[in-house]
Motif scaffolding. Structure first.
Motif, PDB file in Angstrom:
ATOM      1  N   LYS A  70       7.436   0.400  -6.283  1.00 22.97           N
ATOM      2  CA  LYS A  70       6.742  -0.147  -7.624  1.00 22.97           C
ATOM      3  C   LYS A  70       7.529  -1.493  -7.915  1.00 22.97           C
ATOM      4  CE  LYS A  70       6.335   1.444 -12.263  1.00 22.97           C
ATOM      5  NZ  LYS A  70       6.547   2.682 -13.176  1.00 22.97           N
ATOM      6  N   ILE A  99      -6.111  -1.400  -7.046  1.00 19.92           N
ATOM      7  CA  ILE A  99      -5.035  -2.140  -6.467  1.00 19.92           C
ATOM      8  C   ILE A  99      -5.189  -3.381  -5.709  1.00 19.92           C
ATOM      9  CG2 ILE A  99      -2.842  -2.051  -4.800  1.00 19.92           C
ATOM     10  CD1 ILE A  99      -2.582   0.910  -5.676  1.00 19.92           C
ATOM     11  N   THR A 100      -4.433  -4.616  -5.989  1.00 19.35           N
ATOM     12  CA  THR A 100      -4.755  -5.915  -5.426  1.00 19.35           C
ATOM     13  C   THR A 100      -3.246  -6.209  -4.609  1.00 19.35           C
ATOM     14  OG1 THR A 100      -6.167  -6.662  -6.700  1.00 19.35           O
ATOM     15  CG2 THR A 100      -5.447  -8.172  -5.243  1.00 19.35           C
ATOM     16  N   TRP A 148       1.748  -7.551  -6.212  1.00 16.91           N
ATOM     17  CA  TRP A 148       1.447  -6.185  -6.245  1.00 16.91           C
ATOM     18  C   TRP A 148       0.545  -6.113  -7.752  1.00 16.91           C
ATOM     19  CZ3 TRP A 148       0.810  -1.420  -3.815  1.00 16.91           C
ATOM     20  CH2 TRP A 148       0.356  -0.578  -4.514  1.00 16.91           C
ATOM     21  N   THR A 149      -0.447  -5.748  -7.832  1.00 24.95           N
ATOM     22  CA  THR A 149      -1.077  -5.675  -8.830  1.00 24.95           C
ATOM     23  C   THR A 149      -1.881  -4.106  -9.074  1.00 24.95           C
ATOM     24  OG1 THR A 149      -1.603  -7.920  -9.329  1.00 24.95           O
ATOM     25  CG2 THR A 149      -2.905  -6.581 -10.718  1.00 24.95           C
ATOM     26  N   ALA A 150      -1.560  -3.346  -9.791  1.00 19.97           N
ATOM     27  CA  ALA A 150      -2.255  -2.033 -10.003  1.00 19.97           C
ATOM     28  C   ALA A 150      -3.031  -2.016 -11.523  1.00 19.97           C
ATOM     29  CB  ALA A 150      -1.471  -0.841  -9.902  1.00 19.97           C
ATOM     30  N   THR A 151      -4.132  -1.927 -11.435  1.00 21.79           N
ATOM     31  CA  THR A 151      -4.835  -1.730 -12.909  1.00 21.79           C
ATOM     32  C   THR A 151      -5.334  -0.680 -12.976  1.00 21.79           C
ATOM     33  OG1 THR A 151      -5.391  -4.016 -12.466  1.00 21.79           O
ATOM     34  CG2 THR A 151      -6.620  -2.935 -14.205  1.00 21.79           C
ATOM     35  N   THR A 207      -0.938   3.645 -10.809  1.00 20.30           N
ATOM     36  CA  THR A 207      -0.172   2.728 -11.787  1.00 20.30           C
ATOM     37  C   THR A 207       1.337   3.505 -12.352  1.00 20.30           C
ATOM     38  OG1 THR A 207      -1.423   3.899 -13.304  1.00 20.30           O
ATOM     39  CG2 THR A 207      -2.474   1.999 -12.856  1.00 20.30           C
ATOM     40  N   ASP A 249      -1.448  -9.220  -2.740  1.00 19.41           N
ATOM     41  CA  ASP A 249      -1.512 -10.654  -2.267  1.00 19.41           C
ATOM     42  C   ASP A 249      -0.285 -10.876  -1.609  1.00 19.41           C
ATOM     43  OD1 ASP A 249      -2.144 -13.184  -2.176  1.00 19.41           O
ATOM     44  OD2 ASP A 249      -1.968 -13.730  -4.394  1.00 19.41           O
TER      45      ASP A 249
END
Length: 407
Positions: A194, A218-219, A199-202, A171, A221
């Motif tokens: 970044k 991390i997703t 890009w999704t980082a949770t 993240t 898509d």
């Protein structure tokens, strides 16, 4: 060696080069001044100590064994000693440093071309760019070779789809290496900046270990990265394994560092804590524990040093690295448990530090290959038969890694 460190019972410092001792002591002194006084609070709040990053950068140790590009260019022995010192102070910072220096930077150094090294490594060495390593997936940990994240070529870009889990620094990183399969099934490394679209980082929460470093789910898509962000010299999972073998030996050192910290804390506590009219260090049961702890630490030090010397000579194999990781993590786990026991009730209070190490060793025992998987890697080398696949493994496949100095 400073007075607050485990005694060098077998004079193993005599085996070290002066520059290796200097690097170790530089990191140790930094940790004594900057890390130990503040880390419990960050660990309890599960917050990352961002304030330390520029100070760590000034130490000039980023990059480990990577030579050139402003990196430290250490020997494998020095890199191991530094890894041990971070862990000795705090497992979370050890993970932050290890992911950035040993996984991310070494991947680029080993598997990138010259242009890619020049593009990313100098800023990473200065820690102006922080790196992460995205291999593990929700359904693939020990069987990482079965990764499902996909990459397809679309003109001058690669399009990535999939999910990753347990990605240290995920993240906060400026660059994340995502390992994915292309349309022909070949595994490649893709440097994702970044803020990339899709890009999704949770941040993962609820951890009971390494709480002061952030792991991410991390997703990806339809994440697009330029074609030049694909590592030029990664063509299969075997190339990724070269990086993993290089970093696994540093995990053995990290286990050693936590064991040393636990022993040091236990010795100091038992010398100061009085019960029934004398320091508890004077009782037979306590001395027996301390003696066995130090014996194990001494053997762990020697094993780690020899493994790193073999790495420096280009003679370290995957099985050698696995044996050290397996051996040191299991021993460290017992040493930390014994140290916590010697603290009695105080052992569960963060202010004494041992509780943090007691929790953190559980993560180190597991990551970069569980204890059982490491044993099977060694077993495959001993027998020539893979207990994971049931197939015979040609001995010719067990090749030593190139020496770190060649990076």
């Amino acid at each position: 060696m400073s007075n607050d460190a485990s005694p060098d019972f077998y004079a193993l410092d005599d085996l070290l080069e002066s520059e290796e001792i200097e690097l170790r002591d530089r990191v140790r002194d930094f940790c004594t001044r900057e890390v130990t006084p503040i880390i419990n609070d960050y660990w309890e709040r599960a917050e990352f100590p961002f304030e330390l990053v520029p100070k760590i950068a000034e130490l000039g140790v980023a990059g480990g064994t990577v030579a050139g590009y402003g990196s430290a260019g250490m020997s494998a022995v020095a890199a191991g000693l530094v890894a041990a010192e971070w862990a000795r102070a705090d497992g979370s910072l050890g993970t932050f440093y290890g992911v950035h220096s040993f996984l991310a930077m070494q991947s680029i150094a080993l598997l990138g071309d010259e242009e890619q090294r020049e593009r990313w490594l100098p800023a990473m060495a200065r820690m102006e760019l922080i790196g992460a390593f995205g291999l593990t997936e929700p359904a693939h940990g020990s069987d990482a070779v079965a990764l499902e994240t996909s990459a397809r070529r679309d003109g001058d870009e690669w399009v990535l789809n999939g999910a990753k889990k347990w990605i240290g620094n995920g993240t906060i990183a400026d660059l994340v290496l995502i390992w994915a399969r292309d349309e022909e099934g070949a595994v490649g490394g893709y440097v994702v900046p970044k803020g990339s679209i899709g890009w999704t980082a949770t941040r993962m929460t609820g951890k009971t270990a390494l709480r002061a470093v952030w792991q991410a789910e991390i997703t990806l898509d339809e994440v697009r990265v330029p074609a030049e962000n694909k590592l030029a010299n990664c063509r299969s999972f075997k190339d990724v394994s070269v990086v993993l073998d290089r970093t696994r030996y540093t995990v053995a050192w990290r286990a050693l560092g936590i064991a040393e910290a636990a022993y040091d804390l236990a010795l100091k506590h038992t010398m100061q804590r009085e019960q029934f009219g004398q320091p508890i260090a004077g009782y037979q049961l306590v001395q027996e524990k301390l003696a066995r702890m130090l014996a194990e630490i001494t053997s762990m030090r020697l094993l780690s040093w020899r493994l790193s010397k073999l790495a420096d000579e280009g003679r370290m194999t995957a099985a050698m690295a696995s044996m050290a990781k397996m051996n040191n993590c299991k021993k460290a786990r017992q040493i930390v448990a014994d140290a916590r026991d010697l603290f009695g009730g105080d052992g569960i209070l963060l202010e004494h530090h041992i509780a943090r190490h007691h929790a953190d060793i559980e993560a180190i025992y597991t990551f970069e290959g569980t204890d059982h998987v490491q044993a099977l890697i060694v077993g495959r080398d001993i027998t020539g038969i893979s207990a994971i696949t049931g197939r015979r493994t040609p001995r010719a496949e067990q090749k030593p890694a190139e020496p770190p100095q060649s990076i």
